[in-house]
Design a protein around this motif. Structure first.
Motif, PDB file in Angstrom:
ATOM      1  N   CYS A  11       0.837  -1.215   0.000  1.00 51.76           N
ATOM      2  CA  CYS A  11       0.000   0.000   0.000  1.00 51.76           C
ATOM      3  C   CYS A  11       0.863   1.253   0.000  1.00 51.76           C
ATOM      4  O   CYS A  11       0.600   2.203  -0.733  1.00 51.76           O
ATOM      5  N   ALA A  12       1.906   1.244   0.824  1.00 53.48           N
ATOM      6  CA  ALA A  12       2.807   2.404   0.873  1.00 53.48           C
ATOM      7  C   ALA A  12       3.501   2.595  -0.468  1.00 53.48           C
ATOM      8  O   ALA A  12       3.660   3.727  -0.942  1.00 53.48           O
ATOM      9  N   MET A  15       1.034   4.173  -2.879  1.00 51.33           N
ATOM     10  CA  MET A  15       0.858   5.594  -2.582  1.00 51.33           C
ATOM     11  C   MET A  15       2.061   6.382  -3.079  1.00 51.33           C
ATOM     12  O   MET A  15       1.915   7.440  -3.665  1.00 51.33           O
ATOM     13  N   ALA A  16       3.241   5.876  -2.853  1.00 52.36           N
ATOM     14  CA  ALA A  16       4.448   6.566  -3.300  1.00 52.36           C
ATOM     15  C   ALA A  16       4.481   6.627  -4.821  1.00 52.36           C
ATOM     16  O   ALA A  16       4.831   7.638  -5.410  1.00 52.36           O
ATOM     17  N   ALA A  19       2.169   9.268  -6.307  1.00 51.15           N
ATOM     18  CA  ALA A  19       2.564  10.650  -6.103  1.00 51.15           C
ATOM     19  C   ALA A  19       3.966  10.958  -6.610  1.00 51.15           C
ATOM     20  O   ALA A  19       4.461  12.032  -6.384  1.00 51.15           O
ATOM     21  N   ASP A 119       6.841  16.448  -1.691  1.00 53.86           N
ATOM     22  CA  ASP A 119       5.411  16.680  -1.864  1.00 53.86           C
ATOM     23  C   ASP A 119       5.035  18.046  -2.438  1.00 53.86           C
ATOM     24  O   ASP A 119       3.884  18.443  -2.412  1.00 53.86           O
ATOM     25  N   VAL A 142       1.095  17.227  -3.074  1.00 53.36           N
ATOM     26  CA  VAL A 142       0.487  15.905  -2.961  1.00 53.36           C
ATOM     27  C   VAL A 142      -0.698  15.998  -2.001  1.00 53.36           C
ATOM     28  O   VAL A 142      -0.570  16.497  -0.885  1.00 53.36           O
ATOM     29  N   ASN A 144      -3.662  13.450  -0.580  1.00 53.03           N
ATOM     30  CA  ASN A 144      -4.155  12.065  -0.495  1.00 53.03           C
ATOM     31  C   ASN A 144      -3.482  11.145  -1.517  1.00 53.03           C
ATOM     32  O   ASN A 144      -4.130  10.345  -2.177  1.00 53.03           O
ATOM     33  N   GLY A 145      -2.168  11.300  -1.665  1.00 60.25           N
ATOM     34  CA  GLY A 145      -1.408  10.418  -2.546  1.00 60.25           C
ATOM     35  C   GLY A 145      -1.432  10.795  -4.020  1.00 60.25           C
ATOM     36  O   GLY A 145      -0.855  10.088  -4.838  1.00 60.25           O
ATOM     37  N   ASN A 146      -2.078  11.908  -4.366  1.00 58.87           N
ATOM     38  CA  ASN A 146      -2.148  12.337  -5.770  1.00 58.87           C
ATOM     39  C   ASN A 146      -1.645  13.761  -5.920  1.00 58.87           C
ATOM     40  O   ASN A 146      -1.879  14.600  -5.051  1.00 58.87           O
TER      41      ASN A 146
END
Length: 192
Positions: A11-12, A15-16, A19, A119, A142, A144-146
């Motif tokens: 999941c991490a 997310m990385a 972004a 970010d 960034v 919420n990951g976007n």
């Protein structure tokens, strides 16, 4: 336990990955947007898609906050801030959907992102339409990951700064509630 750790790492990583490239985030939306803009007329559904692309591309909360002085923002309670952001988003989204034809591009070249930490980024795009170049700079962060833009500088004119100057003038003579009413009316007019 190991399975939970692997899921957390996956999941991490996702997310990385989501972004990690602000230029790709812009390009992806821009391809679809340019396709819609090149049509001589758009259906109501296509116009709504343009608005959705704008929603997905911008951090309207940060843009709204930066469109006010820190003092004007901080003076408001949470409900007023929330109402301002909602009406501001509606106004920008509706008016931008109508004015985007001005930014049709026959071709676009993106410079590599100028990163500030992990970010924040600035992405410069050079758009050509009928031989005329326009330069757009996306100020991004960034969310919420976007990657989302919170300011768009078009040929050296900052959207956030422009709104800040306008709203500052309005707030010299009117209340914050009246400013929200003005923004709401502009959103309604642009929706027609």
């Amino acid at each position: 336990m190991l399975k939970k750790i692997l899921i957390a790492v996956a999941c991490a990583s996702l997310m990385a990955f989501a972004a990690d490239d602000p230029v790709s985030a812009i390009k992806k939306k821009d391809v679809e947007l340019q396709t819609l803009l090149k049509k001589s007329s758009r259906s109501a559904k296509e116009t709504e898609r343009v608005k959705a692309l704008l929603n997905d591309s911008f951090d309207f909360e940060l843009l709204a906050k930066k469109s006010l002085s820190k003092g004007d923002w901080d003076k408001q309670d949470a409900a007023s801030q929330e109402k301002f952001v909602a009406e501001f988003q509606r106004m920008v989204r509706n008016s931008s959907a109508k004015r985007l034809e001005l930014y049709r591009a026959d071709s676009t070249i993106y410079e590599p992102a100028k990163m500030k930490g992990n970010d924040e980024a600035r992405v410069t795009a050079h758009l050509w339409n009928k031989g005329k170049e326009s330069v757009l700079e996306y100020k991004m962060s960034v969310v919420n990951g976007n990657w989302k833009a919170w300011d768009l500088v078009i040929d050296d004119l900052s959207t956030a700064r422009n709104y800040k100057e306008q709203f500052s003038q309005i707030l010299k003579n009117k209340s914050f509630g009246e400013l929200i009413d003005i923004i709401s009316k502009k959103a309604d007019e642009a929706e027609k």
